[in-house]
Enzyme design. Structure first.
Site, PDB file in Angstrom:
ATOM      1  N   ARG A 123      16.528  82.057  -0.706  1.00 47.44           N
ATOM      2  CA  ARG A 123      17.933  81.720  -0.139  1.00 47.44           C
ATOM      3  C   ARG A 123      19.185  82.014  -0.778  1.00 47.44           C
ATOM      4  O   ARG A 123      20.060  82.430  -0.223  1.00 47.44           O
ATOM      5  CB  ARG A 123      17.955  80.217   0.290  1.00 47.44           C
ATOM      6  CG  ARG A 123      17.060  79.787   1.437  1.00 47.44           C
ATOM      7  CD  ARG A 123      17.045  78.280   1.574  1.00 47.44           C
ATOM      8  NE  ARG A 123      16.428  78.165   2.890  1.00 47.44           N
ATOM      9  CZ  ARG A 123      16.016  76.866   3.334  1.00 47.44           C
ATOM     10  NH1 ARG A 123      16.116  75.857   2.491  1.00 47.44           N
ATOM     11  NH2 ARG A 123      15.069  76.743   4.319  1.00 47.44           N
ATOM     12  N   LYS A 164       2.925  70.205  17.997  1.00 41.36           N
ATOM     13  CA  LYS A 164       3.126  69.267  19.043  1.00 41.36           C
ATOM     14  C   LYS A 164       3.853  69.620  20.365  1.00 41.36           C
ATOM     15  O   LYS A 164       4.664  70.521  20.255  1.00 41.36           O
ATOM     16  CB  LYS A 164       3.785  67.776  18.564  1.00 41.36           C
ATOM     17  CG  LYS A 164       2.909  67.136  17.692  1.00 41.36           C
ATOM     18  CD  LYS A 164       3.683  65.965  17.201  1.00 41.36           C
ATOM     19  CE  LYS A 164       3.151  65.222  16.161  1.00 41.36           C
ATOM     20  NZ  LYS A 164       3.746  63.924  15.898  1.00 41.36           N
ATOM     21  N   GLY A 200      10.046  77.393  10.738  1.00 41.69           N
ATOM     22  CA  GLY A 200       9.637  77.315   9.406  1.00 41.69           C
ATOM     23  C   GLY A 200       8.265  77.604   9.216  1.00 41.69           C
ATOM     24  O   GLY A 200       7.864  78.561   8.312  1.00 41.69           O
ATOM     25  N   GLY A 215      14.668  74.672  11.681  1.00 37.87           N
ATOM     26  CA  GLY A 215      15.236  73.871  12.830  1.00 37.87           C
ATOM     27  C   GLY A 215      16.312  74.644  13.660  1.00 37.87           C
ATOM     28  O   GLY A 215      16.495  74.284  14.739  1.00 37.87           O
TER      29      GLY A 215
END
Ligand code: ADP
Ligand code: MG
Length: 422
Positions: free
Chosen positions: A40, A226, A379, A402
């Site tokens: 990052r 999910k 991710g 996200g």
């Protein structure tokens, strides 16, 4: 949402003080605090280097982890975990903050830039203010962890204003944080001309482009754990995509909704009707929605469980689905072959266990061979593609887990919406 935003190249930064929001939320070793992956930090270098080359004075900032900004809330949090509030000291709280200092990031950034990075002891306190005031063109400083200020996550205008007061221009390059309306990601834009850095620009161009005006056919591959965490994505992509491919743990709720037996597989009973609605909606819209014809299952959730391939509609009672099967792999590879654009979010199976990584690997390989624009969001999906060795074969792997998910859901991203329109 308008994805067409001004960038650092559209604004004069020469000799100016620039507040640069980065995503320096790096992973650290729990005991030593050492940075375990500086990806990052390296990702922020092009924008930082550009600003320094333009002779801007760069005031960089970022959050790191989840510090508890006040002693009172720290006591409350610890008490919730079962600690006796009377035994909690202010010193202990301060130690927890010190662990999340950005000082190690300043050190690593300085090594990467080959240049001093001045570290401030606070975010908008006297040290930061003094160092920002003294900062000269071509120099760079780093503010302390923005979440040391309790106003950060509340998007407190007073904090945003105080941060903005140190600079003349705001550049946001923290794509991983644009889905959060915090003082340093969105609030500051109320007080300064705000533009994007190169990282955000690329994300907007590629993901925004694929959503707004995709090269067709657009194939969306949706997996992961999910249904409930992907509803927004499924909903939005049903409006845009030509084909939707389902895999991963969410498969079994779809299969059960269609009358299949799913054994011990991941199942979200509350979402059965929703899955049927989605199947219906896809049909009405002429979107092809593909479920795996076969499934690789196992008797227990473990790396050395024996893989058993079965018909997806008949998963034995003592088995759970772990991956898509060989027929599904062939069908999915075929569906992406002639795609113009492929958006992939969510692994096809429990790829962390090599015995159940074949589906995810095969999809990654199919994408690597396709001439389509290939976009990976999420991710774990990004990690899977990297781990399986296909990272450099993709058009774009999003830097924000996200944030990319919310982007694909068609939600407004506060850290993007606040930037100046191009
Ligand atoms: P992303 O981070 O890319 O959005 P998710 O967080 O939704 O993806 O899901 C990733 C997780 O889903 C992985 O840890 C993977 O092991 C899990 N998963 C995939 N298939 C299954 C399955 N059949 N059963 C249980 N978990 C699964
Ligand atoms: Mg995930």
């Amino acid at each position: 949402m308008n994805y067409n935003k001004k960038t650092v190249k559209d604004i004069d930064v020469a000799g100016k003080k620039v507040l640069l929001r980065c995503d320096f939320n790096v992973p650290q070793d729990k005991t030593t605090g050492a940075i375990t992956d500086d990806k990052r930090i390296r990702a922020a270098l092009p924008t930082i280097q550009y600003l320094l080359d333009q002779n801007a004075a760069v005031i960089a900032c970022s959050h790191l982890g989840k510090p508890v900004a006040t002693f009172d809330s720290y006591v409350k949090k610890q008490a919730e975990k079962g600690k006796d509030p009377a035994s909690i000291t202010e010193e202990e709280w301060k130690k927890s903050l010190a662990k999340l200092s950005l000082a190690p990031v300043a050190k690593r950034l300085s090594e990467l830039l080959g240049k001093e990075v001045i570290m401030a002891a606070d975010v908008v306190g006297p040290d930061a203010q003094a160092k920002a005031a003294a900062l000269k063109p071509g120099q760079i400083m780093l503010l302390e962890n923005t979440r040391f200020e309790k106003g950060e996550t509340k998007n407190d205008p007073a904090l945003a204003k105080a941060m903005a007061s140190m600079a003349e221009v705001y550049v946001s390059d923290a794509f991983g944080a644009v889905h959060r309306a915090h003082a340093s990601t969105a609030g500051v834009a109320d007080y300064l001309p705000a533009v994007s850095g190169f990282l955000i620009q690329k994300e907007l161009e590629i993901i925004g482009g694929a959503l707004a005006n995709p090269k067709r056919p657009l194939v969306a591959i949706l997996g992961g754990s999910k249904v409930s965490s992907k509803i927004g994505v499924i909903n939005n992509l049903l409006e845009i995509a030509d084909t939707i491919i389902i895999g991963g743990g969410m498969t079994y709720t779809f299969l059960k909704a269609q009358g299949g037996s799913v054994g011990k597989s991941l199942l979200e009973e509350d979402w059965l009707d929703y899955c049927n609605d989605m199947m219906k909606k896809a049909k009405e819209k002429g979107v092809k929605l593909l479920l795996p014809e076969d499934t690789v299952c196992a008797k227990e959730f473990s790396a050395d469980a024996e893989p058993i391939t079965v018909d997806s509609m008949n998963i034995p009672d003592d088995c759970m689905g772990m991956d898509i099967g060989p027929k599904a792999i062939a069908a999915y590879a075929d569906a992406v072959k002639d795609a113009g654009t492929v958006i992939w979010n969510g692994p096809m199976g429990v790829f962390e266990f090599p015995a159940f990584a074949a589906g995810t690997k095969a999809v990654a390989e199919a994408l690597s061979k396709s001439s389509a624009i290939t976009i990976i969001g999420g991710g774990d999906s990004a990690a899977a593609v990297q781990q399986l060795g296909y990272a450099d074969k993709m058009t774009h792997i999003s830097t924000g887990g996200g944030a990319s998910l919310e982007f694909m859901e068609g939600k407004e991203l506060p850290g993007v919406a606040c930037l100046l329109d191009a």
